[in-house]
Design a protein around this motif. Structure first.
Motif, PDB file in Angstrom:
ATOM      1  N   ASP A  12      -7.884   1.906  14.324  1.00 18.60           N
ATOM      2  CA  ASP A  12      -9.228   2.215  13.861  1.00 18.60           C
ATOM      3  C   ASP A  12      -9.437   1.448  12.555  1.00 18.60           C
ATOM      4  O   ASP A  12      -8.505   1.316  11.760  1.00 18.60           O
ATOM      5  CB  ASP A  12      -9.385   3.710  13.587  1.00 18.60           C
ATOM      6  N   ALA A  13     -10.662   0.972  12.330  1.00 21.88           N
ATOM      7  CA  ALA A  13     -10.916   0.175  11.123  1.00 21.88           C
ATOM      8  C   ALA A  13     -12.366   0.307  10.682  1.00 21.88           C
ATOM      9  O   ALA A  13     -13.272   0.359  11.516  1.00 21.88           O
ATOM     10  CB  ALA A  13     -10.598  -1.292  11.389  1.00 21.88           C
ATOM     11  N   LEU A  14     -12.573   0.349   9.381  1.00 19.63           N
ATOM     12  CA  LEU A  14     -13.923   0.274   8.838  1.00 19.63           C
ATOM     13  C   LEU A  14     -14.473  -1.137   9.002  1.00 19.63           C
ATOM     14  O   LEU A  14     -15.646  -1.335   9.279  1.00 19.63           O
ATOM     15  CB  LEU A  14     -13.931   0.675   7.356  1.00 19.63           C
ATOM     16  N   ASP A  15     -13.608  -2.137   8.803  1.00 20.26           N
ATOM     17  CA  ASP A  15     -13.987  -3.542   8.936  1.00 20.26           C
ATOM     18  C   ASP A  15     -12.980  -4.211   9.876  1.00 20.26           C
ATOM     19  O   ASP A  15     -11.958  -4.744   9.426  1.00 20.26           O
ATOM     20  CB  ASP A  15     -13.994  -4.210   7.564  1.00 20.26           C
ATOM     21  N   LYS A  18     -11.947  -8.025   9.080  1.00 23.62           N
ATOM     22  CA  LYS A  18     -11.111  -8.198   7.880  1.00 23.62           C
ATOM     23  C   LYS A  18      -9.698  -7.666   8.130  1.00 23.62           C
ATOM     24  O   LYS A  18      -8.709  -8.293   7.746  1.00 23.62           O
ATOM     25  CB  LYS A  18     -11.742  -7.483   6.692  1.00 23.62           C
ATOM     26  N   THR A  19      -9.610  -6.526   8.790  1.00 25.89           N
ATOM     27  CA  THR A  19      -8.295  -5.943   9.087  1.00 25.89           C
ATOM     28  C   THR A  19      -7.541  -6.834  10.064  1.00 25.89           C
ATOM     29  O   THR A  19      -6.336  -7.064   9.907  1.00 25.89           O
ATOM     30  CB  THR A  19      -8.453  -4.515   9.631  1.00 25.89           C
ATOM     31  N   ARG A  58     -14.067  -0.624  15.272  1.00 29.01           N
ATOM     32  CA  ARG A  58     -14.827  -0.055  14.157  1.00 29.01           C
ATOM     33  C   ARG A  58     -14.987   1.454  14.331  1.00 29.01           C
ATOM     34  O   ARG A  58     -15.353   1.932  15.398  1.00 29.01           O
ATOM     35  CB  ARG A  58     -16.202  -0.705  14.062  1.00 29.01           C
ATOM     36  N   ALA A  62     -12.820   6.482   6.963  1.00 26.54           N
ATOM     37  CA  ALA A  62     -11.620   5.839   6.434  1.00 26.54           C
ATOM     38  C   ALA A  62     -10.377   6.632   6.825  1.00 26.54           C
ATOM     39  O   ALA A  62     -10.444   7.821   7.137  1.00 26.54           O
ATOM     40  CB  ALA A  62     -11.713   5.733   4.909  1.00 26.54           C
ATOM     41  N   LYS A  63      -9.236   5.968   6.784  1.00 27.61           N
ATOM     42  CA  LYS A  63      -7.958   6.628   7.035  1.00 27.61           C
ATOM     43  C   LYS A  63      -7.752   7.704   5.974  1.00 27.61           C
ATOM     44  O   LYS A  63      -8.006   7.491   4.797  1.00 27.61           O
ATOM     45  CB  LYS A  63      -6.840   5.588   6.962  1.00 27.61           C
ATOM     46  N   ASP A 111      -1.640  -1.829   4.798  1.00 32.38           N
ATOM     47  CA  ASP A 111      -2.606  -2.919   4.931  1.00 32.38           C
ATOM     48  C   ASP A 111      -3.849  -2.600   4.103  1.00 32.38           C
ATOM     49  O   ASP A 111      -3.926  -1.523   3.494  1.00 32.38           O
ATOM     50  CB  ASP A 111      -2.907  -3.204   6.410  1.00 32.38           C
ATOM     51  N   GLU A 113      -6.597  -1.416   4.741  1.00 33.03           N
ATOM     52  CA  GLU A 113      -7.273  -0.169   5.115  1.00 33.03           C
ATOM     53  C   GLU A 113      -6.340   1.030   5.039  1.00 33.03           C
ATOM     54  O   GLU A 113      -6.710   2.142   5.384  1.00 33.03           O
ATOM     55  CB  GLU A 113      -7.897  -0.287   6.505  1.00 33.03           C
ATOM     56  N   ASN A 115      -3.190   1.369   6.575  1.00 28.56           N
ATOM     57  CA  ASN A 115      -2.240   1.554   7.675  1.00 28.56           C
ATOM     58  C   ASN A 115      -0.865   1.075   7.252  1.00 28.56           C
ATOM     59  O   ASN A 115      -0.711  -0.052   6.779  1.00 28.56           O
ATOM     60  CB  ASN A 115      -2.699   0.764   8.914  1.00 28.56           C
TER      61      ASN A 115
END
Length: 129
Positions: A12-15, A18-19, A58, A62-63, A111, A113, A115
């Motif tokens: 899962d990622a906000l961006d 970029k991730t 996306r 956030a985590k 990372d 984000e 992770n």
């Protein structure tokens, strides 16, 4: 004949883009040519039969807690410590340093984000290369 049933490992990622760029630098897997910045899903395609891709999707949140699953990375070239420094330069953060004076151990990074991933010694450092 064994067939690997794992198609993707999904984050899962906000961006997602970029991730995925960060993880592309970690793994050497390229971003799939059909995927672009702003897409809802970004795939890192290892282009190797039986090797799962890394898929970044996306999500709106956030985590918030520690990962229950993470990847252990063994650098294919260079050393563990060089890899740790390179990834910190790309935006990772050192979360827990488990490296020992005798050269064993690992480093836990996060990372951009949050992770977690562990960086182990390379095969050469283990005397296997």
């Amino acid at each position: 004949m064994f067939v690997n049933p794992v198609r993707h490992i999904t984050f899962d990622a906000l961006d997602p883009y970029k991730t995925a760029e960060f993880w592309s630098a970690v793994t050497g897997f390229p971003i799939h040519p059909d995927d672009q910045e702003g897409d809802e899903e970004i795939l890192l395609d290892p282009a190797q039969p039986g090797v799962p891709g890394l898929l970044f999707i996306r999500v709106p949140d956030a985590k918030s807690v520690k990962n229950r699953v993470h990847l252990d990375i063994q650098p294919p070239t260079g050393t563990r410590d060089e890899t740790v420094e390179r990834l910190i330069g790309l935006g990772a953060k050192l979360v827990d340093d488990r490296r020992r004076e005798d050269g064993s151990g690992w480093a836990v990074l996060a990372d951009p984000e949050g992770n977690e991933l562990c960086i182990e010694r390379s095969a050469a450092e283990r005397g296997q290369g």
